[in-house]
Design a protein around this motif. Structure first.
Motif, PDB file in Angstrom:
ATOM      1  N   ASP A 120       1.283   7.952  -8.537  1.00  0.00           N
ATOM      2  CA  ASP A 120       2.123   6.883  -7.927  1.00  0.00           C
ATOM      3  C   ASP A 120       3.485   7.025  -7.706  1.00  0.00           C
ATOM      4  O   ASP A 120       4.153   6.799  -6.911  1.00  0.00           O
ATOM      5  CB  ASP A 120       1.865   5.767  -8.906  1.00  0.00           C
ATOM      6  N   ALA A 121       4.182   7.802  -8.885  1.00  0.00           N
ATOM      7  CA  ALA A 121       5.614   8.103  -9.067  1.00  0.00           C
ATOM      8  C   ALA A 121       5.950   9.058  -7.738  1.00  0.00           C
ATOM      9  O   ALA A 121       6.926   9.108  -7.373  1.00  0.00           O
ATOM     10  CB  ALA A 121       5.883   8.463 -10.421  1.00  0.00           C
ATOM     11  N   TYR A 124       6.035   7.403  -4.469  1.00  0.00           N
ATOM     12  CA  TYR A 124       7.227   6.594  -4.556  1.00  0.00           C
ATOM     13  C   TYR A 124       8.292   7.367  -4.196  1.00  0.00           C
ATOM     14  O   TYR A 124       9.091   7.054  -3.497  1.00  0.00           O
ATOM     15  CB  TYR A 124       7.398   5.903  -5.747  1.00  0.00           C
ATOM     16  N   THR A 130       5.446   1.710  -2.993  1.00  0.00           N
ATOM     17  CA  THR A 130       4.633   1.629  -4.270  1.00  0.00           C
ATOM     18  C   THR A 130       3.101   1.284  -4.088  1.00  0.00           C
ATOM     19  O   THR A 130       2.700   0.379  -3.280  1.00  0.00           O
ATOM     20  CB  THR A 130       5.097   0.220  -5.341  1.00  0.00           C
ATOM     21  N   ASP A 168       0.042  -2.056 -13.155  1.00  0.00           N
ATOM     22  CA  ASP A 168       1.408  -1.662 -13.339  1.00  0.00           C
ATOM     23  C   ASP A 168       2.419  -2.884 -13.250  1.00  0.00           C
ATOM     24  O   ASP A 168       3.608  -2.629 -12.863  1.00  0.00           O
ATOM     25  CB  ASP A 168       1.922  -0.533 -12.351  1.00  0.00           C
ATOM     26  N   ARG A 170       2.727  -5.418 -11.512  1.00  0.00           N
ATOM     27  CA  ARG A 170       2.981  -5.893 -10.251  1.00  0.00           C
ATOM     28  C   ARG A 170       1.601  -6.516  -9.852  1.00  0.00           C
ATOM     29  O   ARG A 170       0.726  -6.236  -9.844  1.00  0.00           O
ATOM     30  CB  ARG A 170       3.349  -4.816  -9.258  1.00  0.00           C
ATOM     31  N   GLN A 195       1.266  -6.452  -1.791  1.00  0.00           N
ATOM     32  CA  GLN A 195       2.122  -6.624  -2.988  1.00  0.00           C
ATOM     33  C   GLN A 195       3.651  -6.962  -2.645  1.00  0.00           C
ATOM     34  O   GLN A 195       4.337  -6.048  -2.124  1.00  0.00           O
ATOM     35  CB  GLN A 195       2.251  -5.098  -3.741  1.00  0.00           C
TER      36      GLN A 195
END
Length: 209
Positions: A120-121, A124, A130, A168, A170, A195
């Motif tokens: 994920d990071a 991003y 995201t 996370d 969200r 999202q």
């Protein structure tokens, strides 16, 4: 440094995505697809090796980008996972290539390789997007990833029509718009994942199990 989406997807394919397939799969309300919720959950929880071909579109307030999608995923009996993901622009140009092996991820963009254990990071940092990467392999099958994920079902077929999740911290929403029968598995072929201001649309042209 963030690589903007227009660098990843130089020619938008959104109109191609909207045109869809020549023959649309049945809608969720088609009674021929009816299956009990518990039976389907058990069946698809055991489906740990699959491949999808299709298109994916990323839609935000100021940009719309899309690409062809080729994603292969497998998980063994020890819960070790391997996956390979390719996003391809027009003329067959590969703009993003991912290979994962049991939590170790290698992402190739513009000929450069990036390594991380946090996918994920990593995504991003490269794209500014995201993405719920850990949950997607569950959500695409219409299964909850977190115990608190909430699913609503069609009144006729008992197939998922919407999933909401606090992934996370969200709030995510997944809408399932079409289904087809693939080797006795009832699988969605059209998804809208939302999202905040990000919308991800996925059109699956082929499931391979």
């Amino acid at each position: 440094m963030i690589i903007r989406l227009q660098h990843l997807f130089p020619v938008p394919l959104l109109l191609l995505w909207l045109s869809g397939c020549a023959v649309q799969p049945p809608a969720p309300s088609d009674s021929s697809l009816t299956q009990e919720i518990s039976e389907r959950n058990q069946q698809l929880s055991a489906l740990n090796k699959w491949k999808i071909l299709g298109r994916i579109a990323f839609i935000q307030a100021d940009k719309r980008e899309s690409a062809s999608l080729n994603w292969r995923y497998e998980q063994d009996h020890n819960d070790n996972t391997r996956q390979r993901l390719d996003l391809t622009a027009p003329l067959g140009i590969n703009v993003l290539h991912l290979e994962s092996d049991n939590g170790r991820h290698v992402l190739e963009v513009d000929g450069e390789e990036y390594h991380s254990e946090d996918l994920d990071a990593l995504i991003y940092s490269l794209t500014g997007l995201t993405l719920p990467t850990r949950a997607l392999s569950y959500w695409l099958k219409g299964l909850a990833y977190l115990p608190q994920d909430k699913l609503s079902y069609d009144s006729v077929t008992r197939l998922p029509v919407k999933l909401t999740s606090l992934y996370d911290n969200r709030l995510w929403s997944v809408e399932y718009q079409n289904y087809q029968l693939v080797n006795q598995h009832r699988l969605a072929t059209k998804f809208t994942i939302t999202q905040a201001e990000l919308n991800i649309k996925i059109l699956v042209k082929k499931w391979t199990l």
